[in-house]
Design a protein around this motif. Structure first.
Motif, short mmCIF file in Angstrom:
data_model
loop_
_atom_site.label_atom_id
_atom_site.label_comp_id
_atom_site.label_asym_id
_atom_site.label_seq_id
_atom_site.Cartn_x
_atom_site.Cartn_y
_atom_site.Cartn_z
N ASP A 102 88.06 121.17 22.67
CA ASP A 102 87.24 122.37 22.76
C ASP A 102 87.50 123.27 21.55
OD1 ASP A 102 85.92 124.72 23.35
OD2 ASP A 102 86.59 124.80 25.43
N PRO A 103 86.57 123.33 20.61
CA PRO A 103 86.80 124.11 19.38
C PRO A 103 86.81 125.61 19.61
CG PRO A 103 84.55 123.27 19.44
CD PRO A 103 85.27 122.64 20.59
N THR A 104 86.34 126.07 20.76
CA THR A 104 86.29 127.51 21.02
C THR A 104 87.63 128.05 21.53
OG1 THR A 104 85.58 127.33 23.35
CG2 THR A 104 83.87 127.27 21.63
N LEU A 131 92.11 118.75 16.54
CA LEU A 131 90.83 118.85 17.24
C LEU A 131 90.18 117.48 17.27
CD1 LEU A 131 88.67 120.63 18.59
CD2 LEU A 131 87.71 121.05 16.31
N CYS A 132 89.95 116.95 18.46
CA CYS A 132 89.34 115.62 18.63
C CYS A 132 87.95 115.80 19.21
CB CYS A 132 90.21 114.76 19.56
SG CYS A 132 89.54 113.12 19.87
N LEU A 133 86.93 115.48 18.41
CA LEU A 133 85.54 115.65 18.80
C LEU A 133 84.82 114.31 18.83
CD1 LEU A 133 84.71 118.59 16.37
CD2 LEU A 133 85.22 118.81 18.82
N HIS A 134 83.65 114.32 19.45
CA HIS A 134 82.72 113.20 19.25
C HIS A 134 81.69 113.59 18.20
CE1 HIS A 134 80.07 109.84 19.77
NE2 HIS A 134 79.07 110.66 20.02
N LYS A 135 80.93 114.62 18.49
CA LYS A 135 79.87 115.06 17.58
C LYS A 135 80.41 116.09 16.61
CE LYS A 135 75.13 116.82 17.66
NZ LYS A 135 74.01 117.30 18.53
N PRO A 136 80.16 115.93 15.31
CA PRO A 136 80.65 116.91 14.34
C PRO A 136 80.09 118.30 14.60
CG PRO A 136 79.90 114.91 13.24
CD PRO A 136 79.45 114.81 14.66
N ILE A 137 80.89 119.29 14.29
CA ILE A 137 80.47 120.68 14.38
C ILE A 137 80.67 121.34 13.01
CG2 ILE A 137 81.06 120.86 16.82
CD1 ILE A 137 83.61 122.39 15.90
N LEU A 164 94.23 119.34 11.74
CA LEU A 164 93.44 118.13 11.60
C LEU A 164 92.25 118.19 12.55
CD1 LEU A 164 95.95 115.10 11.50
CD2 LEU A 164 94.42 115.83 9.67
N ALA A 165 91.09 117.74 12.11
CA ALA A 165 89.92 117.63 12.98
C ALA A 165 89.25 116.28 12.74
CB ALA A 165 88.94 118.76 12.72
N PHE A 166 88.82 115.65 13.82
CA PHE A 166 88.18 114.35 13.75
C PHE A 166 86.85 114.39 14.51
CE2 PHE A 166 92.74 113.54 13.65
CZ PHE A 166 92.88 112.61 12.63
#
Length: 235
Positions: free
Chosen positions: A135-137, A148-154, A165-167
């Protein structure tokens, strides 16, 4: 230039190094967009071999796991392979909604994976506090290292607090790459701002995977990948 048609082409390991003054030394592997079908057995076999060889301390799964019911057995096989690893975290992708996020989450948790939603996971590595969040918020700066582990880029530049680190994945490099520059992979970059391999924003290293599979299994000059980062503490 290379045209790939089908489900089981080789993938590359993209290696990066991150230097930290405040956190621990460790390795992390991010993989995403498997889109598993009944033909995906060889990809899972190669992925198991790669994980065993790299032996990452933290493993992140970035979503879009299964494209059809017959692909579920390959996902289950991967989860069983990962069950003995201590620090494995997963997030859902947009395709997982169609197949059933809850079904996949339950399968992951039966194999001891941590399914990330709006609650971050806090772990201790060599005495340092590390947060892994989807959750980036809700990022804060009260830990020694943040992932930060994501599926869709923000748009990482809009965050009030940055991770180290963000992925992300999702874009598949847009599958067809006719040219590449420091600005990204084209022509996909013309339509998707984050159709890039990496960027740095402040202290944050932001890495976008081209993924391991596709619903429409055709690529041109866009090799599938996983992302392996070695985090080194500055002495």
């Amino acid at each position: 230039m290379r045209l790939e048609i089908g489900y089981n082409h080789d993938f590359e390991v993209r290696e990066e190094t991150y230097l930290t003054a405040t956190g621990p030394s460790f390795t992390v592997l991010y993989l995403s967009d498997l889109h598993l079908t009944s033909w995906s057995g060889p990809t899972i076999h190669q992925l198991e071999q790669t994980i065993a060889r790299l032996n990452p301390r933290i493993l992140l799964l970035g979503g879009d796991y299964v494209d059809c019911a017959k692909g579920l057995r390959h996902f289950a096989r991967l989860l069983e392979f990962l069950a003995d690893r201590e620090l494995v975290f997963a997030v859902a992708g947009n395709h997982d909604v169609f197949f059933g996020v809850e079904r996949l989450r339950q399968l992951a948790e039966r194999n001891k994976l941590v399914w990330l939603t709006d609650t971050a996971a806090h772990i201790t590595l060599d005495g340092y506090q590390v947060r892994i969040s989807a959750d980036p918020t809700k990022l804060t700066e009260d830990v020694d290292f943040s992932i930060l582990c994501l599926h869709k880029p923000i748009n990482i530049t809009k965050l009030r607090s940055l991770p180290d680190l963000a992925f992300a994945g999702h874009l598949h490099g847009s599958q067809f790459v006719f040219w590449q520059s420091a600005k990204g992979l084209f022509p996909g970059r013309l339509f998707y701002r984050w159709n890039i391999l990496k960027t740095t924003v402040g202290r944050c290293l932001y890495l976008i995977s081209k993924g391991l599979g596709d619903t429409l299994p055709i690529r041109y000059n866009c090799k599938k990948d996983v992302v392996f980062v070695t985090v080194k503490r500055l002495i």
